[in-house]
Enzyme design. Sequence first.
Site, PDB file in Angstrom:
ATOM      1  N   HIS A 188       0.974  -1.237  -0.009  1.00  0.00           N
ATOM      2  CA  HIS A 188      -0.102  -0.114  -0.043  1.00  0.00           C
ATOM      3  C   HIS A 188       0.911   1.402  -0.020  1.00  0.00           C
ATOM      4  O   HIS A 188       0.530   2.176  -0.966  1.00  0.00           O
ATOM      5  CB  HIS A 188      -0.898   0.125   1.433  1.00  0.00           C
ATOM      6  N   LYS A 246     -16.379  -7.077   5.899  1.00  0.00           N
ATOM      7  CA  LYS A 246     -15.152  -7.805   6.468  1.00  0.00           C
ATOM      8  C   LYS A 246     -14.883  -7.615   8.179  1.00  0.00           C
ATOM      9  O   LYS A 246     -15.150  -6.318   8.465  1.00  0.00           O
ATOM     10  CB  LYS A 246     -13.763  -7.734   6.039  1.00  0.00           C
ATOM     11  N   ARG A 250      -1.945  -6.069  -8.246  1.00  0.00           N
ATOM     12  CA  ARG A 250      -0.602  -6.821  -7.875  1.00  0.00           C
ATOM     13  C   ARG A 250      -0.664  -7.820  -9.297  1.00  0.00           C
ATOM     14  O   ARG A 250       0.302  -8.144  -9.551  1.00  0.00           O
ATOM     15  CB  ARG A 250      -0.820  -7.369  -6.919  1.00  0.00           C
ATOM     16  N   SER A 297      -3.146  -7.624   3.086  1.00  0.00           N
ATOM     17  CA  SER A 297      -3.526  -7.604   4.416  1.00  0.00           C
ATOM     18  C   SER A 297      -3.873  -8.909   5.048  1.00  0.00           C
ATOM     19  O   SER A 297      -3.481  -9.329   6.156  1.00  0.00           O
ATOM     20  CB  SER A 297      -4.598  -6.482   4.477  1.00  0.00           C
TER      21      SER A 297
HETATM   22  O1  PNS Z   1      -9.040  -2.926  -0.077  1.00  0.00           O
HETATM   23  P1  PNS Z   1     -10.433  -3.267  -0.527  1.00  0.00           P
HETATM   24  O2  PNS Z   1     -11.136  -4.003   0.562  1.00  0.00           O
HETATM   25  O3  PNS Z   1     -10.322  -4.200  -1.791  1.00  0.00           O
HETATM   26  O4  PNS Z   1     -11.250  -2.080  -0.871  1.00  0.00           O
HETATM   27  C1  PNS Z   1     -12.642  -2.449  -1.386  1.00  0.00           C
HETATM   28  C2  PNS Z   1     -13.328  -0.859  -1.532  1.00  0.00           C
HETATM   29  C3  PNS Z   1     -13.265  -0.121  -0.145  1.00  0.00           C
HETATM   30  C4  PNS Z   1     -12.474   0.007  -2.635  1.00  0.00           C
HETATM   31  C5  PNS Z   1     -14.732  -0.853  -1.902  1.00  0.00           C
HETATM   32  O5  PNS Z   1     -15.435  -2.163  -1.189  1.00  0.00           O
HETATM   33  C6  PNS Z   1     -15.796   0.130  -2.038  1.00  0.00           C
HETATM   34  O6  PNS Z   1     -15.313   1.106  -2.864  1.00  0.00           O
HETATM   35  N1  PNS Z   1     -16.475   0.272  -1.112  1.00  0.00           N
HETATM   36  C7  PNS Z   1     -17.606   1.360  -1.014  1.00  0.00           C
HETATM   37  C8  PNS Z   1     -18.683   0.998  -1.562  1.00  0.00           C
HETATM   38  C9  PNS Z   1     -18.952   1.149  -2.871  1.00  0.00           C
HETATM   39  O7  PNS Z   1     -19.007   2.300  -3.412  1.00  0.00           O
HETATM   40  N2  PNS Z   1     -19.523   0.260  -3.746  1.00  0.00           N
HETATM   41  C10 PNS Z   1     -19.497   0.001  -5.044  1.00  0.00           C
HETATM   42  C11 PNS Z   1     -18.460   0.063  -5.844  1.00  0.00           C
HETATM   43  S1  PNS Z   1     -18.554  -1.247  -6.954  1.00  0.00           S
END
Ligand code: PNS
Length: 167
Positions: free
Chosen positions: A23, A47, A96, A134
């Site tokens: 990150h 989660k 990645r 993570s």
């Molecule tokens: O690090 P992560 O857990 O892969 O991040 C995922 C994240 C936080 C980017 C994604 O879950 C998100 O944007 N959540 C907010 C809800 C949202 O906007 N959902 C629609 C996106 S398709």
Amino acid sequence: MLLRMHTVKAIYPGTFDPLTNGHLDLIARGAKIVDHLVVAILRNSEKSPLFTVQERVEMITEATREVGNVSVATFDGLLVDFCREQGAKAVLRGIRAISDYEYEFQMAMMNRKLAPELETLFMMPAEKYTYVSSRLIKGVFELGGDVSTLVPPLVVERLKAKVAGRR
Ligand code: PNS
């Protein structure tokens, strides 16, 4: 001559439970190409996190202290709404490996559907972090493995305190 000043603000969203060197590598790369980068922690993740949102804010703030154009925020609800609130033009995400691509592609396309003016920028972290996540960090640390070259030292300290506190 009329000079138009464009500044590009991008949001780097995620769970960051916890922050890894992968990150941090992406934050450094992103901060070089946008004017301001906001690392945004999702508050209401499905989660069940190891670290509280506040702990994650503290870790990221501390680890990015030296990078002038980076700030840390939290958000709830739709990412696109947060981006609009922030006046951000782009979302930064790391890829990645090919296995990340499908999920990232779907999210980027859904976000484009919801907010056509917003672009998703994909960047690749350094090869040495391509296997770091993570989830793996937490799993390996909890089983006694050494993760000290994969996360910042302050995260190692927090992991030790968290795991000791549970015993
Ligand atoms: O690090 P992560 O857990 O892969 O991040 C995922 C994240 C936080 C980017 C994604 O879950 C998100 O944007 N959540 C907010 C809800 C949202 O906007 N959902 C629609 C996106 S398709």
